[in-house]
Design a protein around this motif. Structure first.
Motif, mmCIF file in Angstrom:
data_model
loop_
_atom_site.group_PDB
_atom_site.id
_atom_site.type_symbol
_atom_site.label_atom_id
_atom_site.label_comp_id
_atom_site.label_asym_id
_atom_site.label_seq_id
_atom_site.Cartn_x
_atom_site.Cartn_y
_atom_site.Cartn_z
ATOM 1 N N GLN A 166 24.619 14.054 -8.052
ATOM 2 C CA GLN A 166 26.011 14.472 -8.074
ATOM 3 C C GLN A 166 26.055 15.972 -7.833
ATOM 4 O OE1 GLN A 166 26.588 13.255 -12.092
ATOM 5 N NE2 GLN A 166 25.597 11.327 -11.595
ATOM 6 N N ARG A 167 27.137 16.463 -7.241
ATOM 7 C CA ARG A 167 27.265 17.894 -6.986
ATOM 8 C C ARG A 167 27.635 18.619 -8.279
ATOM 9 N NH1 ARG A 167 27.519 19.966 -2.098
ATOM 10 N NH2 ARG A 167 26.695 21.718 -3.310
ATOM 11 N N ILE A 168 26.990 19.769 -8.494
ATOM 12 C CA ILE A 168 27.194 20.531 -9.719
ATOM 13 C C ILE A 168 27.567 21.971 -9.417
ATOM 14 C CG2 ILE A 168 26.089 21.343 -11.848
ATOM 15 C CD1 ILE A 168 24.252 18.873 -11.639
ATOM 16 N N HIS A 169 26.965 22.508 -8.384
ATOM 17 C CA HIS A 169 27.133 23.928 -8.050
ATOM 18 C C HIS A 169 26.919 24.077 -6.555
ATOM 19 C CE1 HIS A 169 26.230 28.287 -8.003
ATOM 20 N NE2 HIS A 169 26.817 28.345 -9.178
ATOM 21 N N GLU A 170 27.502 25.122 -5.969
ATOM 22 C CA GLU A 170 27.335 25.332 -4.535
ATOM 23 C C GLU A 170 25.873 25.567 -4.166
ATOM 24 O OE1 GLU A 170 29.414 28.117 -1.101
ATOM 25 O OE2 GLU A 170 30.445 27.770 -3.003
ATOM 26 N N LEU A 171 25.085 26.075 -5.134
ATOM 27 C CA LEU A 171 23.670 26.322 -4.896
ATOM 28 C C LEU A 171 22.783 25.315 -5.615
ATOM 29 C CD1 LEU A 171 23.467 30.231 -5.037
ATOM 30 C CD2 LEU A 171 23.535 28.737 -3.028
ATOM 31 N N ASP A 172 23.307 24.111 -5.880
ATOM 32 C CA ASP A 172 22.450 23.061 -6.425
ATOM 33 C C ASP A 172 21.548 22.544 -5.292
ATOM 34 O OD1 ASP A 172 23.945 21.262 -4.890
ATOM 35 O OD2 ASP A 172 25.193 20.618 -6.568
ATOM 36 N N PRO A 173 20.557 21.693 -5.592
ATOM 37 C CA PRO A 173 19.643 21.239 -4.534
ATOM 38 C C PRO A 173 20.347 20.624 -3.330
ATOM 39 C CG PRO A 173 18.710 20.724 -6.671
ATOM 40 C CD PRO A 173 20.099 21.253 -6.929
ATOM 41 N N ALA A 174 21.386 19.833 -3.558
ATOM 42 C CA ALA A 174 22.119 19.237 -2.432
ATOM 43 C C ALA A 174 22.778 20.331 -1.600
ATOM 44 C CB ALA A 174 23.172 18.255 -2.941
ATOM 45 N N GLY A 175 23.371 21.327 -2.267
ATOM 46 C CA GLY A 175 24.006 22.422 -1.551
ATOM 47 C C GLY A 175 23.017 23.212 -0.716
ATOM 48 N N LEU A 176 21.823 23.430 -1.253
ATOM 49 C CA LEU A 176 20.795 24.161 -0.503
ATOM 50 C C LEU A 176 20.342 23.360 0.710
ATOM 51 C CD1 LEU A 176 18.653 25.569 -3.455
ATOM 52 C CD2 LEU A 176 20.275 26.813 -2.024
ATOM 53 N N ASP A 222 18.767 12.879 -9.405
ATOM 54 C CA ASP A 222 19.365 13.901 -10.271
ATOM 55 C C ASP A 222 18.326 14.917 -10.763
ATOM 56 O OD1 ASP A 222 22.033 13.156 -10.130
ATOM 57 O OD2 ASP A 222 21.858 11.719 -11.766
ATOM 58 N N PRO A 223 17.873 15.821 -9.900
ATOM 59 C CA PRO A 223 16.899 16.830 -10.318
ATOM 60 C C PRO A 223 17.481 17.883 -11.240
ATOM 61 C CG PRO A 223 17.661 17.299 -8.102
ATOM 62 C CD PRO A 223 18.252 15.968 -8.476
ATOM 63 N N GLY A 233 0.791 -1.227 0.000
ATOM 64 C CA GLY A 233 0.000 0.000 0.000
ATOM 65 C C GLY A 233 0.822 1.275 0.000
ATOM 66 N N ILE A 234 2.146 1.163 -0.054
ATOM 67 C CA ILE A 234 3.010 2.351 -0.041
ATOM 68 C C ILE A 234 2.804 3.176 -1.304
ATOM 69 C CG2 ILE A 234 5.430 3.067 -0.301
ATOM 70 C CD1 ILE A 234 6.167 0.974 1.768
ATOM 71 N N ARG A 235 2.751 4.486 -1.127
ATOM 72 C CA ARG A 235 2.660 5.418 -2.252
ATOM 73 C C ARG A 235 4.026 6.043 -2.490
ATOM 74 N NH1 ARG A 235 -2.591 8.941 -0.785
ATOM 75 N NH2 ARG A 235 -1.899 8.460 1.327
ATOM 76 N N ILE A 236 4.463 6.006 -3.729
ATOM 77 C CA ILE A 236 5.804 6.458 -4.100
ATOM 78 C C ILE A 236 5.691 7.540 -5.168
ATOM 79 C CG2 ILE A 236 8.031 5.765 -5.075
ATOM 80 C CD1 ILE A 236 7.251 2.858 -4.170
ATOM 81 N N LEU A 237 6.419 8.623 -4.966
ATOM 82 C CA LEU A 237 6.502 9.691 -5.962
ATOM 83 C C LEU A 237 7.972 9.808 -6.354
ATOM 84 C CD1 LEU A 237 4.727 13.155 -5.571
ATOM 85 C CD2 LEU A 237 6.754 12.817 -6.973
ATOM 86 N N SER A 238 8.267 9.654 -7.633
ATOM 87 C CA SER A 238 9.660 9.702 -8.074
ATOM 88 C C SER A 238 9.835 10.787 -9.135
ATOM 89 C CB SER A 238 10.112 8.344 -8.628
ATOM 90 O OG SER A 238 9.335 7.964 -9.746
ATOM 91 N N SER A 239 11.065 11.299 -9.213
ATOM 92 C CA SER A 239 11.319 12.419 -10.116
ATOM 93 C C SER A 239 12.768 12.416 -10.578
ATOM 94 C CB SER A 239 11.009 13.747 -9.401
ATOM 95 O OG SER A 239 11.266 14.848 -10.243
ATOM 96 N N SER A 240 12.990 12.992 -11.752
ATOM 97 C CA SER A 240 14.342 13.202 -12.266
ATOM 98 C C SER A 240 14.346 14.510 -13.059
ATOM 99 C CB SER A 240 14.779 12.033 -13.141
ATOM 100 O OG SER A 240 16.167 12.130 -13.420
ATOM 101 N N SER A 258 8.901 15.207 -13.251
ATOM 102 C CA SER A 258 10.240 15.690 -13.577
ATOM 103 C C SER A 258 10.346 17.173 -13.265
ATOM 104 C CB SER A 258 10.566 15.430 -15.056
ATOM 105 O OG SER A 258 9.637 16.089 -15.900
ATOM 106 N N THR A 259 11.581 17.658 -13.198
ATOM 107 C CA THR A 259 11.850 19.068 -12.922
ATOM 108 C C THR A 259 11.195 19.947 -13.977
ATOM 109 O OG1 THR A 259 13.959 18.501 -11.886
ATOM 110 C CG2 THR A 259 13.668 20.787 -12.602
ATOM 111 N N GLY A 260 10.563 20.997 -13.530
ATOM 112 C CA GLY A 260 9.950 21.940 -14.461
ATOM 113 C C GLY A 260 8.516 21.632 -14.791
#
Length: 501
Positions: free
Chosen positions: A221-231, A181-182, A102-109, A163-165
């Motif tokens: 993967q890291r791309i920029h200091e203000l990428d989603p992981a950095g934020l 990888d957003p 019954g788990i609901r999963i939302l996935s994105s790239s 997906s993004t956007g």
């Protein structure tokens, strides 16, 4: 009274091989991963310790959810080609439905086709003859809800992909939100691309079924200091953070080995300094350095927004000198300090700050005594600038050069009206920022920028070396402005001997 002895051999003989495998796969996600890899991948699996570690971490996340415990979101930074997508967004969702249909999963790239591909592979696993043989009757798909991007089972579990956007996540809620990888490497260089990814993650954050119990897993993967992981990292939020660079390197400033590895104890799991000797051996890594370039390699393989030693500008190019040594160089007459400001209107730290650099020229060398940045509204900025100038040896011969962008023109006009500061509108910069930094790099590489030792040194050098993937570049803008001004006319060679630390 003693308990009767258990004949394990007889018990095992009564259990078929399929039943034993099914039990192992259900009990541990890593065994499920090993067994069902072949249902979605044509290449042979070469296991590595990091895959087992990731599988066990994801299993802990599920177990906390099943126990109805609040838990932090998960951030995973790993290089490409290490089975991160197969682990997190393809086989983990399949195992989740095995554990709780019954788990609901939302996935994105970052693109719709990639997000769809991940979802299709999960469905391929669940519909495979092997899954049906090992787990007969355990999972049935709804006939009228069995699309590639949105499918459901008869226990009301759902897998929805976006997906993004896109705004497709609205109207859907999830127990597990899996973001793979957003932001692509090309989008990471674009502020618009980063903003789109940031907005997308904010939307997904509102889609949790239970704000405390539901979990978001962000793998990238890291791309920029203000990428989603950095934020996420800069926000100070509580995270389960797993960061596995492709190879261990020594920090350029501290000499610490594998400084970016999280958790830190995983450094001991590396073999000859490598994360995965089969997938990412020395020869492969050398090829990636050539293919990706220094910034691409730092971000995608080493999980650093910019090369640790610096990119266009290297950290080692910036020399330092003690205040006492500089005073000896300047002599009894001292130095005339000039100030460069890059001003902004806002106190919002999500936006660019105002920056100030104090420098002087002795001989053919630019000495910097201070560099800093501040987030202030215009009225507070007008008060703060005179205070900073006074604190850093402003004199009657000093000048404050302000970059003539919108807020800069206002600062020039108002400071002239309310103070006795020698405020000058700096010449408008020519060329792009990238062109300007490339233009000053030979000057800096030659050791002609020397910093007076101070607490501000590290932040300044880090920003300069991090360009163009650093969060901000305003202090670097000021430095470029100062070098450009000092280089407008030739200067006499200095007879001063420089003692640099």
């Amino acid at each position: 009274m003693t308990e009767p002895e258990v004949d394990y051999a007889m018990l095992l003989s009564e259990v078929s091989e399929d039943e034993l495998v099914a039990s192992l796969c259900e009990d541990r996600f890593y065994f499920f991963f090993l067994e069902f890899w072949e249902t979605i991948e044509a290449v042979e699996l070469v296991p590595n310790w990091h895959i087992e570690y990731l599988c066990d971490q994801l299993q802990q996340v599920y177990e906390a959810w099943a126990a109805k415990r609040a838990q932090p979101d998960v951030l995973i930074n790993v290089p490409p080609g290490t089975s991160k997508s197969t682990t997190v967004t393809q086989l983990f969702p399949a195992w989740l439905w095995l554990k709780h249909a019954g788990i609901r999963i939302l996935s994105s790239s970052h693109t719709a086709p990639l997000a769809t591909s991940h979802a299709v592979k999960s469905r391929l696993c669940l519909k495979s003859p092997k899954f049906q043989r090992l787990f007969p009757g355990r999972l049935d798909f709804q006939d009228d809800q069995d699309g590639k991007t949105d499918y459901r089972n008869t226990a009301l579990g759902q897998r929805f992909s976006t997906s993004t956007g896109t705004g497709g996540a609205m109207g859907n809620h999830a127990d597990f939100i899996l973001i793979d990888d957003p932001l692509n490497p090309q989008g990471g260089a674009s502020e618009n691309g980063r903003r789109a990814a940031e907005d997308h993650l904010k939307t997904l954050a509102t889609r949790k079924t239970d704000k405390a119990r539901s979990v978001t897993v962000l793998v990238m993967q890291r791309i920029h200091e203000l990428d989603p992981a950095g934020l996420w990292l800069a926000s100070g939020r509580r995270l389960r953070h797993i960061c596995l660079p492709g190879e261990l390197t020594k920090d350029a400033q501290t000499g610490e080995l594998g400084k970016q590895v999280r958790p830190a104890e995983l450094v001991a799991r590396y073999t000859d300094g490598l994360l995965d000797t089969s997938r990412l051996g020395r020869e492969v890594l050398e090829g990636l350095k050539t293919t990706l370039g220094s910034y691409g390699y730092a971000g995608q393989v080493q999980q650093l927004p910019s090369p640790d030693e610096g990119g266009i500008l290297k950290k080692t190019w910036f020399r330092t000198i003690s205040v006492e040594a500089f005073q000896a160089l300047a002599g009894p007459r001292g130095a005339v300090w000039l100030f460069d400001a890059d001003t902004a209107y806002t106190a919002d730290q999500k936006n660019d700050p105002s920056a100030l650099v104090a420098s002087c020229y002795l001989g053919q060398t630019l000495y910097v005594r201070y560099a800093g940045e501040m987030w202030l509204e215009l009225p507070d900025l007008k008060k703060r600038l005179p205070e900073l100038l006074a604190a850093h040896s402003y004199s009657r011969q000093s000048k404050l050069y302000v970059e003539p962008k919108a807020s800069g023109k206002s600062v020039v006009q108002e400071l002239r009206a309310i103070s006795q500061l020698n405020v000058v509108e700096a010449p408008s910069p020519t060329g792009s920022k990238l062109e300007r930094v490339h233009g000053v790099s030979p000057f800096i590489e030659a050791g002609r920028v020397v910093l007076l030792d101070g607490a501000w040194n590290e932040a300044f050098v880090t920003q300069c070396a991090g360009f163009p993937t650093a969060a901000h570049d305003d202090m670097l803008d000021c430095l470029c402005q100062a070098i450009a001004r000092y280089n407008l006319k030739p200067r006499r060679r200095s007879a001063l001997s420089e003692v640099i630390t």
